[in-house]
Design an enzyme around this catalytic site. Structure first.
Site, PDB file in Angstrom:
ATOM      1  N   HIS A   8     -28.775 -41.916  23.239  1.00  0.00           N
ATOM      2  CA  HIS A   8     -29.762 -41.549  22.215  1.00  0.00           C
ATOM      3  C   HIS A   8     -30.983 -42.472  22.281  1.00  0.00           C
ATOM      4  CE1 HIS A   8     -31.066 -40.058  18.213  1.00  0.00           C
ATOM      5  NE2 HIS A   8     -31.538 -41.298  18.084  1.00  0.00           N
ATOM      6  N   GLU A   9     -30.742 -43.774  22.272  1.00  0.00           N
ATOM      7  CA  GLU A   9     -31.855 -44.724  22.285  1.00  0.00           C
ATOM      8  C   GLU A   9     -32.586 -44.696  23.625  1.00  0.00           C
ATOM      9  OE1 GLU A   9     -32.734 -45.833  19.569  1.00  0.00           O
ATOM     10  OE2 GLU A   9     -30.904 -45.413  18.438  1.00  0.00           O
TER      11      GLU A   9
ATOM     12  N   HIS B  93     -35.402 -42.118  23.463  1.00  0.00           N
ATOM     13  CA  HIS B  93     -36.640 -42.659  22.879  1.00  0.00           C
ATOM     14  C   HIS B  93     -37.351 -43.584  23.860  1.00  0.00           C
ATOM     15  CE1 HIS B  93     -35.580 -41.008  19.027  1.00  0.00           C
ATOM     16  NE2 HIS B  93     -34.563 -41.831  18.812  1.00  0.00           N
TER      17      HIS B  93
END
Length: 469
Positions: free
Chosen positions: A22-23, A26
Site C-alpha cells: 500500500h505505502e 504512494h
C-alpha cells in the site's frame, strides 16, 4: 501458546505485505512525479529499524497496524528552497489525486494477483454431495412439491447455484453468502446424480430454497443444515489413521494402517459404519477384528462414554480414519484452470468479492446489518495464524481478501483515510481552490473520531468472539 505464536507470525506477515505494498503505491507514484519523499514507514510508533537511502528514511515501526509515507510539505514543516518545486502541496491537484489513490488501487491489484496465484496453484474443493434429506427442511419441501426424491441415486452433487458453477462446498457457501447480502428471497440450485466411478449423470433437478429463515446477524447459524443441504458421508475405507495415545484404541494397541474388518462379529464395510457402531455402545467392552500386514488379529476395547451434541451419551474409541489421496479422489475436484483461465477466475472472484463488500458495507451503514460483523486486529491475527498453518491456498485466500478490504476501506470518503483526501481534492477541482486549513482540521477530527469508534467496536467484537470460542 502455539496458536498465539502462529497468530502473531501470521498477522505480522499478512499486514507486513499488505501495508508495504500500500505505502509503496504512494511512494512509487510520488517518485514518478519527482515529489520528495522524506520517510517510508511500515508500522507506527518508535522505529525498531531505520536506514537512510538517498533522501528517504526507511523504517519499521513498533506497532504493525499500518504505515505511512511522508512527503516534503510546507503545511507540515519547513522545506528547503531547492526542494520547494518538489513539495507535495505545490503539485497539481491531479498529481496529488494520483499519489493518494495509488495506495488503495495497488491493494486491489495485489488482491487480483494473489487470487490469480491461488487459482493457478490448482486448489482442491470437496464436491458438494448430498444423499439424504432432513425432514421438514426447505429441500424436503421443494422435492415434495416437484414430486421428486433422491432415492434413485446414492449421491447427488450440487453443480450450480443462482446460475453460477459450483465446484464444492466452499463455492456453494460463497454463493449463499452472496445471495444473503443481496437480500435474495431464494437460492436456486441444480443437483445431478453422481457416481464415484463414472462421475456426473445427465439428469438434473432445479430447486428453489427459500432463505427467509437465514440471517447474516446470526453468526453461528448452520445455513446448510437449515436449508436441508446435509453433506453426504463419504464412504471411506475402515482403515485406522491417527490413534490417541491414552484412548481405548491406543491402550488396546491399535496402530495406523490397521484395517477394521468386524465389530463385535458384525462386518464393517466403511468407516462410517464403524463410527456408528462405536457411538451406539458407550462405556462398553467391544471386540474388533482387524487386518495388519495381511494377518488378522483381535482386540478388546473398553470404549469411553462422552456427551454428544444432543446431550446423550455416545461411545468413543479415540481413533481417526486414514485419509489418503486415492480414497478421496472421487469426492474432490482438482481445479486446473491454466494461466489465462486462472486470471479470468481471479478477475471474476475479485469483482464478486468487491461487489459483496460494497453491498455489505452499505447495509451496515444503513443499519440493515449489525456492527458485530466488524473484525479487528485480534480476529485478523487469529485468522492469519489458522491460514498460515492450513497451507498455501488458505494463506493466499486470506491475503487477497485482506488486501481487497484494505483497498476498499481506504477509498471511503472519511477524512484521515486516503478517500477523505480524495474528497478534498474533488472539492478543490469543483470550487477552484483548496479546502481551507480550518475545514481540513475539523474534517480530520471527525474522521479520527469515526475511525477510533469503529476500531473500538471491532476490538470489542474480537473480545466477544474470543471469549465465546
Amino acid at each position: 501458546m502455539t496458536s498465539v505464536l502462529w497468530s502473531l507470525i501470521g498477522f505480522v506477515l499478512m499486514m507486513g505485505v499488505i501495508v508495504t505494498v500500500h505505502e509503496w503505491g504512494h511512494f512509487q507514484v510520488a517518485r514518478w512525479f519527482n515529489i520528495k519523499v522524506t520517510r517510508f514507514s511500515v508500522g507506527f510508533g518508535k522505529a525498531i529499524f531505520q536506514r537512510r537511502i538517498g533522501e528517504t528514511d526507511y523504517q519499521i515501526g513498533a506497532i504493525p497496524l499500518g504505515g505511512y509515507v511522508k512527503f516534503a510539505d510546507e503545511r507540515e514543516g519547513d522545506v528547503a528552497a531547492e526542494d520547494l518545486p518538489r513539495a507535495f502541496n505545490r503539485q497539481s491537484v491531479y498529481k496529488r489525486i494520483a499519489v493518494v489513490s495509488a495506495g488503495p488501487l495497488i491493494n486491489l491489484i495485489l488482491a487480483l494477483g494473489v487470487f490469480w496465484l491461488m487459482f493457478l496453484s490448482g486448489p482442491v474443493e470437496v464436491r458438494a454431495l448430498i444423499n439424504s434429506v432432513p425432514p421438514s427442511s426447505p429441500l424436503a419441501a421443494e422435492l415434495e412439491a416437484q414430486n421428486q426424491n433422491l432415492d434413485s441415486s446414492p449421491l447427488w452433487q450440487i453443480t450450480e447455484a443462482d446460475g453460477e458453477s459450483i465446484q464444492g462446498w466452499k463455492s456453494l457457501h460463497q454463493a449463499l453468502l452472496k445471495a444473503l447480502i443481496a437480500q435474495e428471497t431464494a437460492l436456486q440450485i441444480t443437483i445431478q446424480p453422481y457416481d464415484p466411478v463414472t462421475g456426473l449423470q445427465a439428469k438434473s433437478l432445479f430447486l428453489n430454497l427459500p432463505l427467509a429463515s437465514l440471517s447474516l446477524d446470526e453468526e453461528k447459524q448452520p445455513w446448510f443444515g437449515m436449508l436441508g443441504l446435509k453433506p453426504a458421508a463419504i464412504a471411506m475405507p475402515a482403515v485406522v489413521g491417527r490413534v490417541l495415545a491414552d484412548s481405548p484404541a491406543g491402550l488396546a494397541g491399535l496402530r495406523e494402517g490397521d484395517r477394521i474388518l468386524a465389530f463385535n462379529g458384525t462386518t464393517v464395510q466403511h468407516w462410517q459404519d464403524f463410527v456408528a457402531m462405536v457411538q451406539a455402545r458407550p462405556a462398553e467392552q467391544v471386540t474388533l477384528k482387524i487386518e495388519r500386514a495381511g494377518v488378522e488379529q483381535r482386540y478388546e476395547l473398553m470404549l469411553n462414554s462422552v456427551r454428544g451434541a444432543d446431550g446423550k451419551a455416545i461411545g468413543q474409541a479415540g481413533v481417526g480414519v486414514l485419509v489418503t489421496e486415492e480414497a478421496m479422489q472421487p469426492y474432490v475436484q482438482n481445479l486446473d484452470y491454466g494461466v489465462w483461465g486462472s486470471l479470468n477466475e481471479a478477475w471474476n472472484y475479485s469483482r464478486s468479492m468487491f461487489e459483496m463488500s460494497l453491498k455489505m458495507l452499505q447495509r451496515v451503514i444503513f443499519g440493515d446489518i449489525s456492527l458485530s460483523h466488524l473484525s479487528g486486529p485480534l480476529s485478523i491475527a487469529q485468522y492469519s495464524g489458522e491460514a498460515i498453518q492450513s497451507g498455501w491456498i488458505s494463506f493466499l485466500s486470506l491475503l487477497g481478501l485482506l488486501s481487497l478490504s484494505v483497498g476498499i476501506l481506504n477509498l471511503l470518503p472519511i477524512p484521515v483515510l486516503d478517500g477523505g483526501h480524495l474528497l478534498y481534492y474533488l472539492i478543490e477541482i469543483v470550487k477552484g481552490s483548496p479546502v481551507s486549513e480550518n475545514a481540513m482540521q475539523i474534517g480530520q477530527m471527525i474522521g479520527l473520531f469515526v475511525i477510533m469508534s469503529l476500531t473500538f467496536v471491532a476490538l470489542f467484537n474480537d473480545l466477544i468472539r474470543i471469549s465465546h470460542g
